[in-house]
Design a protein around this motif. Structure first.
Motif, PDB file in Angstrom:
ATOM      1  N   PRO A  21       0.800  -1.224   0.000  1.00  0.00           N
ATOM      2  CA  PRO A  21       0.000   0.000   0.000  1.00  0.00           C
ATOM      3  C   PRO A  21       0.839   1.282   0.000  1.00  0.00           C
ATOM      4  O   PRO A  21       0.409   2.301  -0.528  1.00  0.00           O
ATOM      5  CB  PRO A  21      -0.841  -0.097   1.274  1.00  0.00           C
ATOM      6  CG  PRO A  21      -0.361  -1.281   2.029  1.00  0.00           C
ATOM      7  CD  PRO A  21       0.539  -2.064   1.153  1.00  0.00           C
ATOM      8  N   THR A  24       2.566   2.209  -4.086  1.00  0.00           N
ATOM      9  CA  THR A  24       1.659   2.067  -5.234  1.00  0.00           C
ATOM     10  C   THR A  24       2.293   2.540  -6.540  1.00  0.00           C
ATOM     11  O   THR A  24       1.941   2.029  -7.597  1.00  0.00           O
ATOM     12  CB  THR A  24       0.344   2.837  -4.994  1.00  0.00           C
ATOM     13  OG1 THR A  24       0.648   4.197  -4.731  1.00  0.00           O
ATOM     14  CG2 THR A  24      -0.437   2.232  -3.834  1.00  0.00           C
ATOM     15  N   GLU A  25       3.212   3.490  -6.479  1.00  0.00           N
ATOM     16  CA  GLU A  25       3.849   4.001  -7.694  1.00  0.00           C
ATOM     17  C   GLU A  25       5.140   3.266  -8.034  1.00  0.00           C
ATOM     18  O   GLU A  25       5.623   3.360  -9.162  1.00  0.00           O
ATOM     19  CB  GLU A  25       4.144   5.488  -7.562  1.00  0.00           C
ATOM     20  CG  GLU A  25       2.911   6.353  -7.489  1.00  0.00           C
ATOM     21  CD  GLU A  25       3.252   7.831  -7.420  1.00  0.00           C
ATOM     22  OE1 GLU A  25       4.360   8.176  -6.988  1.00  0.00           O
ATOM     23  OE2 GLU A  25       2.393   8.629  -7.819  1.00  0.00           O
TER      24      GLU A  25
END
Length: 187
Positions: A21, A24-25
């Motif tokens: 989480p 994410t990128e």
């Protein structure tokens, strides 16, 4: 700060490559090795890669002639080391002869890793995520005021982050899974 100390500090950026989480990128690694190197193989491979990156930095010192490489140039080399190390690790994992060559000028020309196309697609699909990690590592090196024309100090640890990521990535590649290529061809 020694290279070893810098590498230890930079190792925090390896964690940014793991899916989660907070990543994410940047997350593309899963901790799921399809093919694993033994601890001894991984150590030997990492030592060999470290020697190769040192040779690359020597080439770069001659190429850049005392100038500090730009972030773009650093990013290109980071990606190149990732691609070439993935290629070499994948070959080792699949029992092929490792004939991978690292040559700094090649990084700035068109090159393709010596891998099947469906594996190359896996590499292509994470270029953006790898670029973000590279940029964050460079930002950290800048903040520490270590990014100087003495690239022999900071460049080897920077490139080793790329190599560590590549070795982990290669171990997660299923050589029998071409689903990404099939999805690409269908779209």
């Amino acid at each position: 700060m020694t290279q070893k100390e810098l590498l230890q500090e930079l190792s925090q950026f390896v964690m940014k490559a793991y899916v989660g989480p907070q990543n994410t990128e940047t997350g593309f690694l899963t901790h799921h090795h399809v093919n694993s190197l033994t601890k001894e193989q991984a150590t030997d491979f990492l030592q060999e890669t470290e020697a190769i990156t040192r040779q690359m930095v020597e080439q770069m010192e001659q190429s850049f002639e005392g100038n500090v490489p730009t972030d773009y140039e650093c990013g290109v080399i980071f990606q190149y080391v990732f691609d070439k190390t993935t290629e070499a690790a994948f070959k080792q994992l699949t029992g092929k002869d490792i004939d991978t060559q690292y040559y700094v000028p090649e990084a700035f020309e068109y090159y393709e890793p010596d891998l099947p196309e469906y594996i190359q697609l896996k590499l292509t699909n994470i270029v953006g995520r790898l670029a973000i990690i590279s940029s964050e590592v460079l930002h950290y090196i800048d903040e520490k005021e270590l990014k100087t024309d003495d690239i022999g100090l900071w460049m080897p640890p920077y490139l080793m982050i790329s190599a560590i990521l590549a070795i982990n990535f290669a171990q997660e590649i299923d050589p029998n899974d071409d689903s990404e290529m099939q999805d690409y061809l269908e779209s």
